[in-house]
Each structure stands twice: as structure tokens, then as C-alpha cells.
Design a protein around this motif. Structure first.
Motif, short mmCIF file in Angstrom:
data_model
loop_
_atom_site.label_atom_id
_atom_site.label_comp_id
_atom_site.label_asym_id
_atom_site.label_seq_id
_atom_site.Cartn_x
_atom_site.Cartn_y
_atom_site.Cartn_z
N LEU A 69 -2.51 -2.89 -10.04
CA LEU A 69 -1.08 -3.19 -10.19
C LEU A 69 -0.55 -3.83 -8.91
O LEU A 69 -0.86 -3.36 -7.81
CB LEU A 69 -0.29 -1.91 -10.45
CG LEU A 69 -0.53 -1.20 -11.77
CD1 LEU A 69 0.22 0.13 -11.78
CD2 LEU A 69 -0.08 -2.08 -12.93
N PRO A 70 0.29 -4.86 -9.05
CA PRO A 70 0.89 -5.45 -7.86
C PRO A 70 2.00 -4.56 -7.30
O PRO A 70 2.65 -3.81 -8.03
CB PRO A 70 1.47 -6.78 -8.38
CG PRO A 70 1.78 -6.50 -9.81
CD PRO A 70 0.71 -5.53 -10.27
N ILE A 71 2.20 -4.65 -6.01
CA ILE A 71 3.33 -4.01 -5.34
C ILE A 71 4.32 -5.14 -5.09
O ILE A 71 4.00 -6.09 -4.36
CB ILE A 71 2.89 -3.36 -4.01
CG1 ILE A 71 1.80 -2.32 -4.25
CG2 ILE A 71 4.09 -2.75 -3.29
CD1 ILE A 71 1.08 -1.87 -2.98
N THR A 72 5.49 -5.04 -5.69
CA THR A 72 6.44 -6.15 -5.61
C THR A 72 7.80 -5.70 -5.09
O THR A 72 8.16 -4.53 -5.18
CB THR A 72 6.64 -6.82 -6.99
OG1 THR A 72 7.11 -5.83 -7.91
CG2 THR A 72 5.35 -7.42 -7.50
N ALA A 115 -0.31 -7.02 -13.39
CA ALA A 115 -1.24 -5.94 -13.69
C ALA A 115 -2.52 -6.53 -14.24
O ALA A 115 -2.49 -7.47 -15.04
CB ALA A 115 -0.62 -4.98 -14.70
N THR A 116 -3.64 -6.00 -13.81
CA THR A 116 -4.92 -6.52 -14.30
C THR A 116 -5.03 -6.34 -15.80
O THR A 116 -5.61 -7.19 -16.48
CB THR A 116 -6.10 -5.84 -13.58
OG1 THR A 116 -5.96 -4.42 -13.67
CG2 THR A 116 -6.16 -6.26 -12.11
N VAL A 123 -2.31 -2.19 -5.65
CA VAL A 123 -3.14 -0.99 -5.66
C VAL A 123 -4.23 -1.19 -6.71
O VAL A 123 -3.98 -1.79 -7.76
CB VAL A 123 -2.31 0.29 -5.94
CG1 VAL A 123 -1.64 0.24 -7.30
CG2 VAL A 123 -3.18 1.54 -5.81
N GLY A 124 -5.42 -0.72 -6.41
CA GLY A 124 -6.53 -0.73 -7.36
C GLY A 124 -7.16 0.65 -7.41
O GLY A 124 -7.30 1.31 -6.37
N VAL A 125 -7.50 1.09 -8.61
CA VAL A 125 -8.07 2.42 -8.81
C VAL A 125 -9.33 2.30 -9.66
O VAL A 125 -9.34 1.58 -10.66
CB VAL A 125 -7.07 3.36 -9.51
CG1 VAL A 125 -7.69 4.73 -9.77
CG2 VAL A 125 -5.79 3.49 -8.68
N LYS A 177 -10.02 -4.78 -8.16
CA LYS A 177 -8.83 -4.64 -9.01
C LYS A 177 -7.57 -4.92 -8.20
O LYS A 177 -6.66 -5.64 -8.66
CB LYS A 177 -8.76 -3.25 -9.63
CG LYS A 177 -9.80 -3.00 -10.72
CD LYS A 177 -9.68 -1.57 -11.24
CE LYS A 177 -10.70 -1.23 -12.29
NZ LYS A 177 -10.49 0.12 -12.84
N ALA A 178 -7.48 -4.36 -7.00
CA ALA A 178 -6.32 -4.59 -6.14
C ALA A 178 -6.23 -6.06 -5.75
O ALA A 178 -5.15 -6.67 -5.79
CB ALA A 178 -6.39 -3.70 -4.90
#
Length: 143
Positions: free
Chosen positions: A106-109, A75-76, A118-120, A65-66
Motif C-alpha cells: 500500500l502507498p503512503i500518501t 495498492a498492489t 508499506v509491504g507485508v 510489494k512496498a
């Protein structure tokens, strides 16, 4: 600086660890054992935690996911809804390793630059997305 080089921005180890810690705290509050992964702009793991009780498979799913969010810069979850309109596009990704078009990445921008993602994984799709969003709230605290 010459034209044959460029500068990349990337998530720092300190920030990656803060994001993972915020994710653990949120997952704990939801009573869900999750894996939280932060990757850099190239999709390489910067920080990761597998909570006690999180299933083994959550490690790979969270990483993917990340990786997907970093690689696409979105975002995925948005990626899925955008591409469901053209199933040929979504089907073309089935053969691409590590692409995870499911909620929780979700991307870190910073501006229009992707610094990482980050992926969870571990809860429902909704829980994973919520944990990821709360984990990234540390960015707002630093602003």
C-alpha cells in the motif's frame, strides 16, 4: 527556488517505525510471522522488521510489494485487478525486476503525493493486505 530543483516529501523514520510496529502487532494478533517493510518515495527501505519465524523469502517479497506500491502510487491489489483486463499490460511487467503485483503493498500518501509505501509478506494474500492496511492506520491516528 530555481526551476532546476524540486522538493520531495518523504516518510520520516519515526513514522516508518510506527507503521512497522503497527504491522507487527496486527500480524501477531493473526498468529502469522510476517516481514513488514516501509520504503520511502524512491523505494528505498526506511524501516523493516522480520518477525521471529517469518520465512527468509518474505523479506524480498515484502520489499518488492512496498517498492511496487511506491512506484505506482497504488495498492498492489488494485494494480492487479486493474490490469487483469489487459493481460498484455500485466505480461509486460514480468520482465521488470522488483514488481510484485500481489496483495500486501500500500502507498503512503499525503494528498496526491506518494511519501513511501508499506509491504507485508508472510501470510495469505488476504492476511498480508489486512496487516498492511492496519499498519497504515497510524496515519489516521495522526490526522
Amino acid at each position: 527556488m530555481s526551476d532546476d530543483t524540486f522538493i520531495k516529501l518523504s516518510v520520516s523514520l519515526d513514522l516508518a517505525e510506527q507503521i512497522v510496529r503497527a504491522g507487527i502487532d496486527k500480524a501477531s494478533s493473526l498468529s502469522v510471522a510476517s516481514t513488514i517493510v516501509v520504503v520511502d518515495e524512491s523505494g528505498i527501505i526506511k524501516s523493516m522488521a522480520r518477525m521471529d519465524g517469518a520465512a527468509m523469502i518474505t523479506v524480498q517479497v515484502a520489499q518488492d510489494k512496498a517498492y511496487t506500491a511506491a512506484g505506482l502510487g497504488m495498492a498492489t491489489e488494485s494494480f492487479v485487478s486493474m490490469n487483469l483486463k489487459d493481460e498484455r499490460w500485466l505480461m509486460s511487467l514480468w520482465g521488470v525486476e522488483r514488481v510484485a503485483p500481489i496483495s500486501g503493498g500500500l502507498p503512503i500518501t499525503r494528498g496526491d503525493r506518494v511519501l513511501g509505501a508499506v509491504g507485508v509478506s508472510g501470510g495469505t494474500f488476504e492476511m498480508d493486505a489486512e496487516v498492511a492496511a492496519v499498519a497504515l492506520s497510524v496515519l489516521e491516528e495522526q490526522a
